[in-house]
Design a protein around this motif. Sequence first.
Motif, PDB file in Angstrom:
ATOM      1  N   GLY A  44       0.825  -1.209   0.000  1.00 33.76           N
ATOM      2  CA  GLY A  44       0.000   0.000   0.000  1.00 33.76           C
ATOM      3  C   GLY A  44       0.854   1.252   0.000  1.00 33.76           C
ATOM      4  N   ARG A  45       0.217   2.380   0.322  1.00 29.81           N
ATOM      5  CA  ARG A  45       0.917   3.676   0.352  1.00 29.81           C
ATOM      6  C   ARG A  45       1.262   4.034   1.799  1.00 29.81           C
ATOM      7  N   TYR A  46       2.548   4.270   2.052  1.00 31.33           N
ATOM      8  CA  TYR A  46       3.027   4.591   3.389  1.00 31.33           C
ATOM      9  C   TYR A  46       3.420   6.067   3.462  1.00 31.33           C
ATOM     10  N   ARG A  47       3.088   6.684   4.607  1.00 29.90           N
ATOM     11  CA  ARG A  47       3.377   8.107   4.778  1.00 29.90           C
ATOM     12  C   ARG A  47       4.005   8.343   6.144  1.00 29.90           C
ATOM     13  N   CYS A  48       5.035   9.175   6.145  1.00 31.69           N
ATOM     14  CA  CYS A  48       5.682   9.613   7.380  1.00 31.69           C
ATOM     15  C   CYS A  48       5.335  11.084   7.604  1.00 31.69           C
ATOM     16  N   GLU A  49       4.887  11.403   8.822  1.00 30.99           N
ATOM     17  CA  GLU A  49       4.497  12.776   9.152  1.00 30.99           C
ATOM     18  C   GLU A  49       5.244  13.218  10.408  1.00 30.99           C
ATOM     19  N   VAL A  50       5.966  14.323  10.301  1.00 29.78           N
ATOM     20  CA  VAL A  50       6.747  14.856  11.417  1.00 29.78           C
ATOM     21  C   VAL A  50       6.207  16.237  11.776  1.00 29.78           C
ATOM     22  N   SER A  51       5.971  16.453  13.077  1.00 33.80           N
ATOM     23  CA  SER A  51       5.417  17.733  13.547  1.00 33.80           C
ATOM     24  C   SER A  51       6.301  18.328  14.629  1.00 33.80           C
ATOM     25  N   GLY A  52       6.369  19.683  14.639  1.00 31.83           N
ATOM     26  CA  GLY A  52       7.074  20.410  15.685  1.00 31.83           C
ATOM     27  C   GLY A  52       6.115  20.834  16.779  1.00 31.83           C
ATOM     28  N   GLU A  53       6.689  21.388  17.870  1.00 32.07           N
ATOM     29  CA  GLU A  53       5.889  21.810  19.015  1.00 32.07           C
ATOM     30  C   GLU A  53       5.167  23.128  18.745  1.00 32.07           C
ATOM     31  N   ARG A  54       4.293  23.480  19.673  1.00 33.33           N
ATOM     32  CA  ARG A  54       3.567  24.743  19.648  1.00 33.33           C
ATOM     33  C   ARG A  54       4.545  25.908  19.755  1.00 33.33           C
ATOM     34  N   PRO A  55       4.141  27.094  19.383  1.00 33.67           N
ATOM     35  CA  PRO A  55       2.757  27.451  19.046  1.00 33.67           C
ATOM     36  C   PRO A  55       2.393  27.242  17.579  1.00 33.67           C
ATOM     37  N   LEU A  56       3.384  27.029  16.713  1.00 36.24           N
ATOM     38  CA  LEU A  56       3.092  26.954  15.280  1.00 36.24           C
ATOM     39  C   LEU A  56       2.784  25.532  14.809  1.00 36.24           C
ATOM     40  N   PHE A  57       3.273  24.510  15.538  1.00 37.85           N
ATOM     41  CA  PHE A  57       3.100  23.108  15.144  1.00 37.85           C
ATOM     42  C   PHE A  57       3.424  22.878  13.653  1.00 37.85           C
ATOM     43  N   PRO A  58       4.636  23.224  13.216  1.00 38.78           N
ATOM     44  CA  PRO A  58       4.980  22.977  11.810  1.00 38.78           C
ATOM     45  C   PRO A  58       4.933  21.481  11.510  1.00 38.78           C
ATOM     46  N   THR A  59       4.457  21.134  10.345  1.00 37.52           N
ATOM     47  CA  THR A  59       4.295  19.718   9.983  1.00 37.52           C
ATOM     48  C   THR A  59       4.776  19.489   8.557  1.00 37.52           C
ATOM     49  N   VAL A  60       5.555  18.425   8.381  1.00 35.22           N
ATOM     50  CA  VAL A  60       6.012  18.013   7.047  1.00 35.22           C
ATOM     51  C   VAL A  60       5.726  16.527   6.892  1.00 35.22           C
ATOM     52  N   SER A  61       5.503  16.098   5.655  1.00 33.09           N
ATOM     53  CA  SER A  61       5.215  14.676   5.408  1.00 33.09           C
ATOM     54  C   SER A  61       5.573  14.309   3.976  1.00 33.09           C
ATOM     55  N   ASP A  62       5.704  13.011   3.757  1.00 32.48           N
ATOM     56  CA  ASP A  62       5.950  12.490   2.412  1.00 32.48           C
ATOM     57  C   ASP A  62       5.442  11.051   2.374  1.00 32.48           C
ATOM     58  N   HIS A  63       5.200  10.533   1.163  1.00 34.96           N
ATOM     59  CA  HIS A  63       4.664   9.187   1.039  1.00 34.96           C
ATOM     60  C   HIS A  63       5.364   8.429  -0.084  1.00 34.96           C
ATOM     61  N   ALA A  64       5.241   7.083  -0.048  1.00 35.98           N
ATOM     62  CA  ALA A  64       5.794   6.207  -1.080  1.00 35.98           C
ATOM     63  C   ALA A  64       5.001   4.903  -1.071  1.00 35.98           C
ATOM     64  N   ASP A  65       4.983   4.244  -2.216  1.00 39.80           N
ATOM     65  CA  ASP A  65       4.190   3.024  -2.367  1.00 39.80           C
ATOM     66  C   ASP A  65       5.049   1.776  -2.201  1.00 39.80           C
ATOM     67  N   MET A  66       4.439   0.739  -1.623  1.00 36.10           N
ATOM     68  CA  MET A  66       5.091  -0.550  -1.431  1.00 36.10           C
ATOM     69  C   MET A  66       4.235  -1.640  -2.085  1.00 36.10           C
ATOM     70  N   ILE A  67       4.887  -2.489  -2.872  1.00 36.28           N
ATOM     71  CA  ILE A  67       4.209  -3.617  -3.513  1.00 36.28           C
ATOM     72  C   ILE A  67       4.769  -4.908  -2.920  1.00 36.28           C
ATOM     73  N   ILE A  68       3.879  -5.790  -2.488  1.00 38.59           N
ATOM     74  CA  ILE A  68       4.296  -7.076  -1.948  1.00 38.59           C
ATOM     75  C   ILE A  68       4.392  -8.069  -3.103  1.00 38.59           C
ATOM     76  N   VAL A  69       5.549  -8.722  -3.194  1.00 35.45           N
ATOM     77  CA  VAL A  69       5.822  -9.612  -4.316  1.00 35.45           C
ATOM     78  C   VAL A  69       5.741 -11.065  -3.852  1.00 35.45           C
ATOM     79  N   ALA A  70       4.909 -11.848  -4.546  1.00 32.76           N
ATOM     80  CA  ALA A  70       4.868 -13.295  -4.337  1.00 32.76           C
ATOM     81  C   ALA A  70       5.752 -13.921  -5.403  1.00 32.76           C
ATOM     82  N   LEU A  71       6.922 -14.419  -5.007  1.00 32.41           N
ATOM     83  CA  LEU A  71       7.895 -14.928  -5.969  1.00 32.41           C
ATOM     84  C   LEU A  71       7.473 -16.304  -6.495  1.00 32.41           C
ATOM     85  N   PRO A  72       7.785 -16.609  -7.766  1.00 36.72           N
ATOM     86  CA  PRO A  72       7.486 -17.937  -8.324  1.00 36.72           C
ATOM     87  C   PRO A  72       8.275 -19.022  -7.591  1.00 36.72           C
ATOM     88  N   GLU A  73       7.687 -20.197  -7.495  1.00 28.74           N
ATOM     89  CA  GLU A  73       8.363 -21.311  -6.839  1.00 28.74           C
ATOM     90  C   GLU A  73       9.420 -21.950  -7.736  1.00 28.74           C
TER      91      GLU A  73
END
Length: 293
Positions: free
Chosen positions: A108-137
Amino acid sequence: MSASSVLLLTTMLLCRDYGVTGLELLELRVPAHVPLGTRAQLSCRWQLGPTDVLYSVKWYKDGKEFFRHVPRESEPRRKFPLPGVDVEDSSYNGANVTLATAVLETGGRYRCEVSGERPLFPTVSDHADMIIVALPEHGPTITGSRLRYQIGDRVQVNCTSGKSRPATRLAWYVNGEPAPTAALLPPTHRVFDDGLEVTSASLDFKVKPKHFRKGDLKLKCLATIATVYWRSNEESVQGERLKGYSRSRELAEGTSRADRVQAGKSAAHGVCRIPTNLALCFIILYALEKTHT
């Protein structure tokens, strides 16, 4: 305005004037392809501004939170139940998490979100996709090839992958070189009830002298899935044209059997011109006729 607010505002203005930035997300690492049954490691790296204090680090999958790190809470690190996602281990600041063995629902799509303290609570985030692979036998299987081919024969072979998810990509090679586009048939895919797929790809071309210039004709099928799977199968077939070339060289280097018989007949006729050798003449001619037939 309180003294602390004035100090904060002054600091922010100075940071702006001197080009100092605030909270910044530097890097997010999420493996694009993870083999079924293996553990994925996620990493999030950030940089705090001069006036920032870390408030929280949160991890999401498909918009749902499954892990958080809040330093000031009595329980700094917490996990939240989510199908297919379970954090087995994490770093002290929540920047790195290791997931339990992957199942198909882990993708699925994974996201990391980082926030700073008050009073402004700055927040940054980014996301990336992960595919689960079932390998052939097993690796790709080649069918339809023959032990020998002659110039002008038609090569019609098929390559079939094992069950996988996502679909395996197949590529044909002839004598170590990618097969020409004209010789490739469109691949076919078969999807099973469990979501796994089988891919088939066919090769169809006529044998030419160039195919045997370096010996046997080599047919290779390469099966790949992104960067986590790489298997191939190769078959080597012999060409009848090599025997023909040997006969041609033999004829060029010496006289043929028919030439030798004809030369023998000419010599025998020369002997028969002498009357005293008449009996010997008939014996030689008889023997040459027997050899010729």
